[in-house]
Design an enzyme around this catalytic site. Structure first.
Site, PDB file in Angstrom:
ATOM      1  N   ARG A 108       2.790   6.967  14.033  1.00  4.94           N
ATOM      2  CA  ARG A 108       2.487   5.787  13.150  1.00  4.94           C
ATOM      3  C   ARG A 108       2.056   4.600  14.418  1.00  4.94           C
ATOM      4  O   ARG A 108       3.201   4.185  14.679  1.00  4.94           O
ATOM      5  CB  ARG A 108       3.508   5.809  12.441  1.00  4.94           C
ATOM      6  CG  ARG A 108       3.975   5.139  11.429  1.00  4.94           C
ATOM      7  CD  ARG A 108       4.894   4.333  10.672  1.00  4.94           C
ATOM      8  NE  ARG A 108       3.832   5.254   9.195  1.00  4.94           N
ATOM      9  CZ  ARG A 108       4.898   5.546   8.556  1.00  4.94           C
ATOM     10  NH1 ARG A 108       5.772   4.447   7.910  1.00  4.94           N
ATOM     11  NH2 ARG A 108       4.418   5.840   6.954  1.00  4.94           N
ATOM     12  N   HIS A 135      -4.213   6.832   6.323  1.00  4.15           N
ATOM     13  CA  HIS A 135      -2.697   7.224   6.267  1.00  4.15           C
ATOM     14  C   HIS A 135      -2.703   8.952   5.237  1.00  4.15           C
ATOM     15  O   HIS A 135      -2.349   9.364   4.481  1.00  4.15           O
ATOM     16  CB  HIS A 135      -2.369   6.703   5.357  1.00  4.15           C
ATOM     17  CG  HIS A 135      -0.964   7.585   5.480  1.00  4.15           C
ATOM     18  ND1 HIS A 135       0.107   7.913   6.203  1.00  4.15           N
ATOM     19  CD2 HIS A 135       0.671   6.647   4.407  1.00  4.15           C
ATOM     20  CE1 HIS A 135       1.316   8.372   6.133  1.00  4.15           C
ATOM     21  NE2 HIS A 135       1.541   7.143   4.592  1.00  4.15           N
ATOM     22  N   GLN A 138      -0.578  11.418   4.353  1.00  3.95           N
ATOM     23  CA  GLN A 138      -0.113  11.039   2.303  1.00  3.95           C
ATOM     24  C   GLN A 138      -0.885  11.486   1.357  1.00  3.95           C
ATOM     25  O   GLN A 138      -0.964  11.671   0.234  1.00  3.95           O
ATOM     26  CB  GLN A 138      -0.303   9.708   2.175  1.00  3.95           C
ATOM     27  CG  GLN A 138       0.328   8.427   1.251  1.00  3.95           C
ATOM     28  CD  GLN A 138       1.643   9.057   0.414  1.00  3.95           C
ATOM     29  OE1 GLN A 138       2.510   8.925   0.847  1.00  3.95           O
ATOM     30  NE2 GLN A 138       1.965  10.091   0.017  1.00  3.95           N
ATOM     31  N   ASP A 231      -0.497   0.751  -4.828  1.00  2.00           N
ATOM     32  CA  ASP A 231       0.149   0.209  -3.316  1.00  2.00           C
ATOM     33  C   ASP A 231       1.144  -0.789  -3.414  1.00  2.00           C
ATOM     34  O   ASP A 231       0.032  -1.565  -3.727  1.00  2.00           O
ATOM     35  CB  ASP A 231      -0.261   0.979  -1.657  1.00  2.00           C
ATOM     36  CG  ASP A 231       0.511   1.007  -0.579  1.00  2.00           C
ATOM     37  OD1 ASP A 231       1.945   1.602  -1.062  1.00  2.00           O
ATOM     38  OD2 ASP A 231      -0.171   1.130   0.137  1.00  2.00           O
ATOM     39  N   CYS A 271       2.388   5.705  -3.138  1.00  2.00           N
ATOM     40  CA  CYS A 271       3.137   5.980  -1.776  1.00  2.00           C
ATOM     41  C   CYS A 271       4.263   6.178  -1.623  1.00  2.00           C
ATOM     42  O   CYS A 271       5.016   6.850  -1.166  1.00  2.00           O
ATOM     43  CB  CYS A 271       1.958   5.648  -0.913  1.00  2.00           C
ATOM     44  SG  CYS A 271       2.072   4.041  -0.548  1.00  2.00           S
ATOM     45  N   ARG A 299       5.025  15.382   0.672  1.00  3.00           N
ATOM     46  CA  ARG A 299       5.094  15.594   2.251  1.00  3.00           C
ATOM     47  C   ARG A 299       6.270  16.551   2.685  1.00  3.00           C
ATOM     48  O   ARG A 299       5.493  16.490   4.272  1.00  3.00           O
ATOM     49  CB  ARG A 299       5.606  13.875   2.114  1.00  3.00           C
ATOM     50  CG  ARG A 299       5.209  12.674   1.630  1.00  3.00           C
ATOM     51  CD  ARG A 299       3.476  12.555   1.504  1.00  3.00           C
ATOM     52  NE  ARG A 299       2.949  12.232   3.270  1.00  3.00           N
ATOM     53  CZ  ARG A 299       3.673  10.721   4.217  1.00  3.00           C
ATOM     54  NH1 ARG A 299       3.880   9.802   3.889  1.00  3.00           N
ATOM     55  NH2 ARG A 299       3.401  11.159   5.716  1.00  3.00           N
TER      56      ARG A 299
HETATM   57  N1   CP Z   1       4.762   6.882   1.615  1.00  2.84           N
HETATM   58  C1   CP Z   1       4.864   6.844   3.250  1.00  2.84           C
HETATM   59  O1   CP Z   1       4.410   6.749   4.173  1.00  2.84           O
HETATM   60  O2   CP Z   1       6.488   6.661   3.191  1.00  2.84           O
HETATM   61  P1   CP Z   1       6.694   5.956   4.647  1.00  2.84           P
HETATM   62  O3   CP Z   1       6.476   4.460   5.489  1.00  2.84           O
HETATM   63  O4   CP Z   1       8.715   5.910   4.534  1.00  2.84           O
HETATM   64  O5   CP Z   1       7.592   6.961   5.552  1.00  2.84           O
HETATM   65  N1  NVA Z   2      -0.140   0.290   3.133  1.00  5.46           N
HETATM   66  C1  NVA Z   2       1.304   0.384   3.457  1.00  5.46           C
HETATM   67  C2  NVA Z   2       1.976   1.918   3.455  1.00  5.46           C
HETATM   68  C3  NVA Z   2       3.309   2.634   3.452  1.00  5.46           C
HETATM   69  C4  NVA Z   2       3.729   3.852   3.446  1.00  5.46           C
HETATM   70  C5  NVA Z   2       1.686  -0.079   4.586  1.00  5.46           C
HETATM   71  O1  NVA Z   2       0.615   0.045   5.367  1.00  5.46           O
HETATM   72  O2  NVA Z   2       2.362  -0.314   4.750  1.00  5.46           O
END
Ligand code: CP
Ligand code: NVA
Length: 313
Positions: A108, A135, A138, A231, A271, A299
């Site tokens: 990540r 993502h 997701q 989101d 999400c 997930r």
């Molecule tokens: N939806 C998602 O990726 O959640 P987190 O940021 O908690 O991993």
């Molecule tokens: N768009 C958000 C998603 C988090 C799961 C971010 O990137 O923070």
């Protein structure tokens, strides 16, 4: 080498295969079956530059459930690109070290270029666990959730995304289109899904019946929708833009009035994490149309599926 860097890198067969595996892992868990252990004796590096609840926990639980061992590395341990802090070592060097110990890298990161660099450097599979542009894990969880829970069945859904044309939106629309669904995205001007990604989305259409629209009007988007998805308006790394973004997204909140513009069977998806009172109200999050926690559970099934899939020959 199999990587999961972004949805559009997957072939139709790849996506079908992963969805099928996730469905099987879900059934096994529901039925209390032990299932296979394709990660027996394997180590999975989880390199996280940003915070996470769902992604971190689902990948750790998935790894152990499939017989493997997770190794979690937070930003405090190794700084990768895009961090405000200086990097301890280069991204290729981090990758070349991790591949000596671990069989899969789950990352990540702030910048998609970090994922690309890891994919081109290391000899073990790389899974994108969220970057600034994509993502994918997701989005796979999103399509399996909507296909399972949409009252009219899994085929040809109309998915309305309202809000920021961000990483989640890009992966979502591409996965939906590859699964044969119609999509409509309503974002304020200046916050649309990038044009290049809109073109990619059009290019992955599988049927002439599918409608693909990028518009600005949220009410128009949700009219006739089977799914309404939103989101956060302020993604991780954009905290300094918080005030400015909330002003730009005025009128894009998913509230009861917007839900009421869609058919009564519509489901609400997010999400998570949700910023209640910003992109969504408590009433919608906690209401009978919300499937956000089923979506979160998906997930886990997808984490198992992608870990097992990248190890397949
Ligand atoms: N939806 C998602 O990726 O959640 P987190 O940021 O908690 O991993
Ligand atoms: N768009 C958000 C998603 C988090 C799961 C971010 O990137 O923070």
């Amino acid at each position: 080498m199999k990587n999961i860097a972004k949805i559009a890198d997957l072939s139709q067969e790849d996506l079908e295969g992963i969805v099928g595996m996730a469905d099987r892992y879900r059934s096994e868990r529901m039925n209390g079956e032990a299932g296979d252990r394709p990660l027996a004796g394997r180590f999975v590096a989880l390199v996280f530059e940003k915070p996470s609840l769902r992604t971190k926990v689902s990948f750790e639980v998935a790894t152990v459930s499939l017989g493997g061992h997770p190794v979690f590395l937070s930003a405090g341990q190794i700084f990768v690109s895009g961090s405000k802090q200086a990097g301890r070592e280069s991204i290729p060097d981090i990758g070349r070290n991790l591949e000596r110990f671990c069989d899969i890298l789950v990352a990540r990161v702030y910048s998609h270029s970090t994922i690309s660099t890891l994919c081109s450097t290391v000899k073990v599979p790389v899974i994108n666990a969220l970057c600034d542009q994509h993502h994918p894990c997701q989005a796979i969880a999103d399509v399996i959730t909507m296909e399972r829970l949409a009252p009219q069945g899994p085929k040809g859904l109309k998915v309305a995304y309202v809000g920021d044309g961000n990483n989640v939106a890009t992966s979502l629309v591409q996965a939906c289109v590859m699964r044969g669904h119609s999509i409509v995205v309503a974002s304020p001007k200046g916050y649309e899904i990038p044009e290049g990604e809109q073109r990619v989305t059009h290019s992955r259409r599988v049927s002439p019946q599918q409608s693909i629209e990028f518009i600005h009007n949220p009410v128009e988007a949700v009219t006739g929708a089977d799914i309404i998805y939103t989101d956060t308006f302020v993604s991780m790394g954009q905290e300094e833009e918080h005030h400015h973004r909330l002003k730009a997204f005025a009128g894009y909140q998913v509230d009861a009035a917007l839900m009421a513009q869609a058919p009564s069977h519509v489901k609400f998806m997010h999400c998570l994490p949700a910023h209640r009172g910003e992109e969504v109200t408590d009433e919608v999050m906690d209401g009978p149309q919300s499937v956000v926690f089923e979506q979160a559970e998906s997930r886990l099934h997808v984490a198992k599926a992608v870990l097992a899939w990248v190890l397949q020959a």
